[in-house]
Design a protein around this motif. Structure first.
Motif, short mmCIF file in Angstrom:
data_model
loop_
_atom_site.label_atom_id
_atom_site.label_comp_id
_atom_site.label_asym_id
_atom_site.label_seq_id
_atom_site.Cartn_x
_atom_site.Cartn_y
_atom_site.Cartn_z
N LEU A 21 42.54 6.20 -22.15
CA LEU A 21 41.90 7.18 -21.29
C LEU A 21 40.55 7.63 -21.86
O LEU A 21 39.54 7.59 -21.17
CB LEU A 21 42.81 8.39 -21.10
CG LEU A 21 42.23 9.58 -20.36
CD1 LEU A 21 41.91 9.21 -18.92
CD2 LEU A 21 43.17 10.75 -20.41
N SER A 42 38.12 13.92 -20.20
CA SER A 42 39.27 13.13 -20.65
C SER A 42 40.48 14.02 -20.88
O SER A 42 41.61 13.66 -20.52
CB SER A 42 38.93 12.39 -21.94
OG SER A 42 37.88 11.47 -21.74
N LEU A 45 41.87 15.00 -17.53
CA LEU A 45 42.53 13.86 -16.90
C LEU A 45 43.88 13.57 -17.58
O LEU A 45 44.83 13.13 -16.92
CB LEU A 45 41.63 12.62 -16.95
CG LEU A 45 40.45 12.67 -15.99
CD1 LEU A 45 39.48 11.55 -16.29
CD2 LEU A 45 40.92 12.60 -14.54
N TYR A 48 46.27 15.66 -15.97
CA TYR A 48 46.66 15.06 -14.69
C TYR A 48 47.74 13.99 -14.92
O TYR A 48 48.74 13.94 -14.20
CB TYR A 48 45.44 14.45 -14.00
CG TYR A 48 45.79 13.43 -12.94
CD1 TYR A 48 46.38 13.82 -11.74
CD2 TYR A 48 45.54 12.08 -13.15
CE1 TYR A 48 46.72 12.89 -10.78
CE2 TYR A 48 45.87 11.15 -12.19
CZ TYR A 48 46.46 11.54 -11.01
OH TYR A 48 46.80 10.62 -10.07
N ILE A 56 43.19 13.95 -9.53
CA ILE A 56 42.01 13.61 -10.32
C ILE A 56 40.87 14.55 -9.96
O ILE A 56 40.14 15.03 -10.82
CB ILE A 56 41.60 12.14 -10.09
CG1 ILE A 56 42.66 11.21 -10.68
CG2 ILE A 56 40.23 11.84 -10.69
CD1 ILE A 56 42.43 9.74 -10.42
N ALA A 59 41.27 17.77 -11.71
CA ALA A 59 40.94 17.61 -13.14
C ALA A 59 39.43 17.64 -13.34
O ALA A 59 38.92 18.26 -14.28
CB ALA A 59 41.53 16.31 -13.67
N GLU A 76 35.13 11.28 -8.59
CA GLU A 76 36.57 11.03 -8.46
C GLU A 76 36.82 9.55 -8.16
O GLU A 76 37.71 8.93 -8.74
CB GLU A 76 37.15 11.89 -7.34
CG GLU A 76 38.62 11.63 -7.09
CD GLU A 76 39.16 12.37 -5.87
OE1 GLU A 76 40.39 12.50 -5.80
OE2 GLU A 76 38.37 12.80 -5.02
N VAL A 79 36.08 7.50 -11.39
CA VAL A 79 37.12 7.70 -12.40
C VAL A 79 38.41 7.00 -11.98
O VAL A 79 39.05 6.34 -12.79
CB VAL A 79 37.36 9.22 -12.64
CG1 VAL A 79 38.63 9.45 -13.44
CG2 VAL A 79 36.17 9.83 -13.34
N SER A 80 38.78 7.12 -10.72
CA SER A 80 39.99 6.47 -10.22
C SER A 80 39.91 4.95 -10.40
O SER A 80 40.87 4.32 -10.85
CB SER A 80 40.17 6.83 -8.75
OG SER A 80 41.42 6.46 -8.31
N GLN A 90 48.89 6.04 -12.71
CA GLN A 90 48.56 7.31 -12.06
C GLN A 90 49.76 7.86 -11.35
O GLN A 90 50.51 7.28 -10.75
CB GLN A 90 47.41 7.11 -11.08
CG GLN A 90 46.16 6.72 -11.78
CD GLN A 90 44.99 6.62 -10.81
OE1 GLN A 90 44.99 7.25 -9.76
NE2 GLN A 90 44.00 5.86 -11.14
#
Length: 90
Positions: A21, A42, A45, A48, A56, A59, A76, A79-80, A90
């Motif tokens: 991560l 981080s 997340l 999360y 997300i 976060a 978002e 990051v996803s 996830q």
């Protein structure tokens, strides 16, 4: 006067989820330019991933990366995608 020895640093194996991560988010240097903001993102997340934060987006809102070149909704998506790319569940 005496001082205590410094605490040992336990480096995480590269296959541990939290290491993946932090490495994944650190790769977003061109989007979130300040190191401390990437670390805070981080951390949020990770909350999360441990189900302490619902999404997300939440976060990202909690981390508030002010140096981000993208708005939070666009971040978002990035990051996803990065989490899926690194194989982080996830």
């Amino acid at each position: 006067m005496t001082t205590k020895a410094p605490a040992e640093v336990n480096y995480a194996d590269s296959e541990v989820t939290i290491k993946k991560l932090y490495t994944a988010i650190d790769e977003l240097k061109d989007i979130v330019t300040i190191d401390n903001e990437r670390n805070r993102l981080s951390f949020c997340l990770n909350l999360y991933l441990t189900k302490e934060i619902d999404s997300i987006y939440d976060a990202i809102c909690q981390a508030k990366p002010k140096s981000s070149t993208l708005d939070f909704k666009a971040l978002e998506g990035v990051v996803s995608k990065k989490l899926k790319e690194k194989g982080i569940n996830q």
